[in-house]
Design an enzyme around this catalytic site. Sequence first.
Site, PDB file in Angstrom:
ATOM      1  N   GLU A 105       1.166  -1.286  -0.114  1.00  0.00           N
ATOM      2  CA  GLU A 105       0.168   0.327  -0.419  1.00  0.00           C
ATOM      3  C   GLU A 105       0.650   1.704   0.060  1.00  0.00           C
ATOM      4  O   GLU A 105       0.199   2.262   0.691  1.00  0.00           O
ATOM      5  CB  GLU A 105      -1.146  -0.061   1.318  1.00  0.00           C
ATOM      6  CG  GLU A 105      -1.955  -1.189   1.345  1.00  0.00           C
ATOM      7  CD  GLU A 105      -2.744  -1.668   0.473  1.00  0.00           C
ATOM      8  OE1 GLU A 105      -2.617  -2.452   0.105  1.00  0.00           O
ATOM      9  OE2 GLU A 105      -3.493  -0.807  -0.254  1.00  0.00           O
ATOM     10  N   TYR A 146       3.060   2.221   2.509  1.00  0.00           N
ATOM     11  CA  TYR A 146       4.194   1.899   2.988  1.00  0.00           C
ATOM     12  C   TYR A 146       5.653   2.418   3.581  1.00  0.00           C
ATOM     13  O   TYR A 146       5.678   1.493   2.552  1.00  0.00           O
ATOM     14  CB  TYR A 146       3.542   1.608   4.397  1.00  0.00           C
ATOM     15  CG  TYR A 146       2.222   1.805   4.795  1.00  0.00           C
ATOM     16  CD1 TYR A 146       1.504   3.368   5.206  1.00  0.00           C
ATOM     17  CD2 TYR A 146       0.518   1.193   5.003  1.00  0.00           C
ATOM     18  CE1 TYR A 146       0.220   3.970   5.196  1.00  0.00           C
ATOM     19  CE2 TYR A 146      -0.167   1.112   4.791  1.00  0.00           C
ATOM     20  CZ  TYR A 146      -0.737   2.935   5.188  1.00  0.00           C
ATOM     21  OH  TYR A 146      -2.283   3.544   5.282  1.00  0.00           O
ATOM     22  N   ARG A 193       2.228  -8.459   4.017  1.00  0.00           N
ATOM     23  CA  ARG A 193       1.392  -8.526   2.849  1.00  0.00           C
ATOM     24  C   ARG A 193       1.940  -7.353   1.838  1.00  0.00           C
ATOM     25  O   ARG A 193       2.780  -6.716   2.434  1.00  0.00           O
ATOM     26  CB  ARG A 193       0.678  -7.047   3.428  1.00  0.00           C
ATOM     27  CG  ARG A 193      -0.264  -6.169   2.595  1.00  0.00           C
ATOM     28  CD  ARG A 193      -1.919  -6.705   3.645  1.00  0.00           C
ATOM     29  NE  ARG A 193      -2.762  -5.928   2.373  1.00  0.00           N
ATOM     30  CZ  ARG A 193      -3.484  -5.318   2.795  1.00  0.00           C
ATOM     31  NH1 ARG A 193      -3.655  -5.127   4.094  1.00  0.00           N
ATOM     32  NH2 ARG A 193      -4.578  -4.039   1.988  1.00  0.00           N
ATOM     33  N   HIS A 222      -1.700   4.467  -1.847  1.00  0.00           N
ATOM     34  CA  HIS A 222      -2.789   4.978  -1.647  1.00  0.00           C
ATOM     35  C   HIS A 222      -2.910   6.231  -2.569  1.00  0.00           C
ATOM     36  O   HIS A 222      -3.294   6.214  -2.701  1.00  0.00           O
ATOM     37  CB  HIS A 222      -2.492   5.914  -0.300  1.00  0.00           C
ATOM     38  CG  HIS A 222      -2.822   4.768   0.968  1.00  0.00           C
ATOM     39  ND1 HIS A 222      -3.892   3.496   0.754  1.00  0.00           N
ATOM     40  CD2 HIS A 222      -2.605   4.238   2.161  1.00  0.00           C
ATOM     41  CE1 HIS A 222      -3.928   2.608   1.546  1.00  0.00           C
ATOM     42  NE2 HIS A 222      -3.190   3.011   2.458  1.00  0.00           N
ATOM     43  N   ARG A 233     -12.326  -6.516  -3.183  1.00  0.00           N
ATOM     44  CA  ARG A 233     -13.606  -6.562  -3.382  1.00  0.00           C
ATOM     45  C   ARG A 233     -14.216  -8.166  -3.784  1.00  0.00           C
ATOM     46  O   ARG A 233     -14.491  -8.003  -4.631  1.00  0.00           O
ATOM     47  CB  ARG A 233     -13.313  -5.698  -5.135  1.00  0.00           C
ATOM     48  CG  ARG A 233     -13.273  -4.446  -5.004  1.00  0.00           C
ATOM     49  CD  ARG A 233     -14.550  -3.261  -4.337  1.00  0.00           C
ATOM     50  NE  ARG A 233     -15.638  -3.904  -4.768  1.00  0.00           N
ATOM     51  CZ  ARG A 233     -17.092  -4.778  -4.951  1.00  0.00           C
ATOM     52  NH1 ARG A 233     -16.810  -5.084  -4.095  1.00  0.00           N
ATOM     53  NH2 ARG A 233     -18.207  -4.817  -5.784  1.00  0.00           N
ATOM     54  N   GLN A 272     -18.179   4.685   3.003  1.00  0.00           N
ATOM     55  CA  GLN A 272     -18.461   6.292   3.641  1.00  0.00           C
ATOM     56  C   GLN A 272     -18.384   6.094   4.884  1.00  0.00           C
ATOM     57  O   GLN A 272     -18.197   7.426   5.630  1.00  0.00           O
ATOM     58  CB  GLN A 272     -19.649   6.665   3.372  1.00  0.00           C
ATOM     59  CG  GLN A 272     -20.118   6.759   2.128  1.00  0.00           C
ATOM     60  CD  GLN A 272     -21.285   7.305   1.233  1.00  0.00           C
ATOM     61  OE1 GLN A 272     -22.110   5.983   0.244  1.00  0.00           O
ATOM     62  NE2 GLN A 272     -22.570   7.630   1.879  1.00  0.00           N
TER      63      GLN A 272
END
Length: 685
Positions: free
Chosen positions: A164, A166, A214, A252, A288, A339
């Site tokens: 991601e 990091y 990861r 990100h 997903r 959200q």
Amino acid sequence: QYPHLFEPLDLGFTTLKNRLVMGSMHTGLEDRFYHYGKLASYFEARAKGGVGLMITGGISPNREGWLTPLGGTLNRRADVIHHARVTRAVHKHGAKILLQILHSGRYGYHPFVVAPSPIKSPISPFKPRQMSLKNIQATIQDFAHTASLAKKAGYDGVEIMGSEGYLINQFLSARTNKRDDAYGGSLENRMRFAIEIVQAVRAVVGTDFIISFRLSMIELVEDGATMADVISLAQALETVGVTLINTGIGWHEARVPTIVTSVPRATFVRYTAAVKQAVSIPVIAANRINMPDTAEAIIANGQADMVQMARPFLADSEWANKAYHNQANLINTCIGCNQACLDHTFSGERASCLVNPLACHESEYDIKPAKKPKKVIVVGAGVAGLSAAVTAAARGHQVSLYEAKPFIGGQFNMAKVIPGKEEFFETIRYFREQIATLGIDVHLNTAVDKGFLDAQSADHIIIATGVVPREIDITGRQLPQVMSYSELLTGQKVAGERVAVLGAGGIGFDVAEFLVHGASVSNDVNDANYQPQAQTAQAFFEQWGVDGDANYQSIGALRPANPPTPARQVYLLQRSKGKLGKSLNKTTGWVHKATIKQAGVIQMAGVTYDKVTDEGLWVTVDGTSQLLRVDTVVLCVGQESVNHLMPQLGDTPKADYQVIGGAKLSDRLDAKRAIREGFEVAVHL
Ligand code: MDE
Ligand code: FAD
Ligand code: SF4
């Protein structure tokens, strides 16, 4: 029905009871030790719900690695006692839990940020300090120290966050690593930091402790890795003693959507499958995946050994048990909206879930069976009314639900026809199944009025009559080519070739996407058996410029984007000045903005709407009148509450009335508030 998902996985020194992994999610509860009781309740609910393996939100090994100032750490013996509350709660139910160790590197939101090289990220205001060799060694030891404390706290292992974008990813990538010492330059040198962390961790935790890594399967940024680089790292990680390889997709700062609702289900699994071919340790697929059929197929097809879902377990803590008992139809599906979860995390609020307001608040609501069942009438079967009805019925109240339309779901029926929002259909399906299971007395095609309500002998009447599109007073409104978003999205009217959308809030953006996509509303759209058609993975890759070859050689798996030809010329207009889309949500707004830009939508701000004639729409911008030659005008200019059923001053109602959702307040209405208000009113009946 899902034999592969529920087959135990033997790791040699320990066995996981099934193939389901609850992925790391930063909830906001891990940053303060006085919240660890709440954190334990949150994890316990999911462990009880049947998940085999869980991973905590990211915990930094030191101060430099904080995500936000004073972020959670596990680097003092005194911290162990708090973490042990979490591990005890999880172990009570036969699940296992890993602590994720996450050093944010240049993604941290504080002044102490460090990175391999002093290059600021485009999504953070803080420029990082370059790490010295001494700093690198100390950080490696900090990872090992945190892992050893994790073992003391009862964790079954750790996950090292290597994806991601990091810190570890920043070392791995030529994009962010410009060093010319042993930690930069060649791939071998850039991998050194990751490898030495794993070695140091393994040395302190011994062999009977899980280390998950990861790994970024595709980075989706310029100067990112190729699949050959990813495989080299995966194999090296296996050699130094990693137990599991987990999937990370994109950084990100990547400008390709990776988890939002418009990403087709399981799109990225192919990359994990390519890594699985190259290693012999178990690999975990992610991103997903939200329903059991998809998850089962991944394991059955040999693409991965385990399936990680994160948000789906926020949405339904009983996901695994429901799948196990063949009740997938009862799962409250994560709709990928971000959200109440990722949007909250990125804005420093505690996470929860739009479809499940209980998430991360498990110990704060006491949802008990009602002492004395009451007669409850709910008017309106939009998501606010459905949430109230289902929660009240689950507590044993006798609920009657009245809906004017022939179907339930309210405005969600319009949301679900927007291309990329097909998942919203799942929420309607969930409520429909709950209504049947709980035996709620539903009256469709029944618009109730005050007289009807006055004649009822109910204890509580909940008004959830929602909203209607706001009208504006513009010359030409009566012309057939002028329509509300509701007329367009329910198929009552059809747009022409050149369309002006008035209003650029969330609905204006959705309508613009509907129009450029050329979507249409089918006749069976509100039938129970309606099956929305999501974009294919291939079309998604084309649109966003992703190399869909599992063994991609493109740098960062990026290719030139080839978005579809827009079906119409669309103008998106707003009255206020400034950039369009400011009101869109934090982690998804950029996807909508990028989509309409790709489709050539003409965006105009500071617009006064003058009149509609057969020539088109007359507007004034910067004091100049101009004609937009459009054949259709769609009004997305807000909504008005429908609340006339509420008692007025001087009325003497027999029942206790409550108003929720859009009926209560149309300003800044979203489903998160509507569902939460329905839930809260029913919890307190
Ligand atoms: P923005 O408004 O989108 O961008 C700001 C400006 O920067 C430009 N920009 C770029 N320019 C060039 N190249 C780029 N790559 C690039 N990226 C951005 C933008 O165009 C914009 O300029 P402008 O257009 O205005 O001129 O950014 P923002 O600062 O408002 O927010 C950005 C976000 C962080 C929200 C973001 O980009 C995010 O939506 N990205 C996707 C994130 C995602 O979906 N990741 C995958 C799943 S999440 C996951 O796996 C782990 C989550 C970690 C959480 S939880 C930890 C684990 O437990 C960490 C929470 C951290 C709290 C601080
Ligand atoms: P409504 O959905 O308006 O439901 C009210 C119901 O009451 C209706 O079914 C109506 O027929 C019924 N009713 C009214 N009067 C009576 C009566 N007298 N008797 C019986 N029944 C009656 N929100 C988000 O959070 N995220 C999104 O991404 C999102 N996307 C959207 C996209 C579109 C295109 C639209 C239109 C909305 C979107 N929303 C989104 C908003 C969300 O759908 C609303 O916030 C939510 O539906 C409001 O719920 P509600 O139950 O209060 O009202
Ligand atoms: Fe899923 Fe939306 Fe809930 Fe997040 S808030 S878990 S994305 S449904």
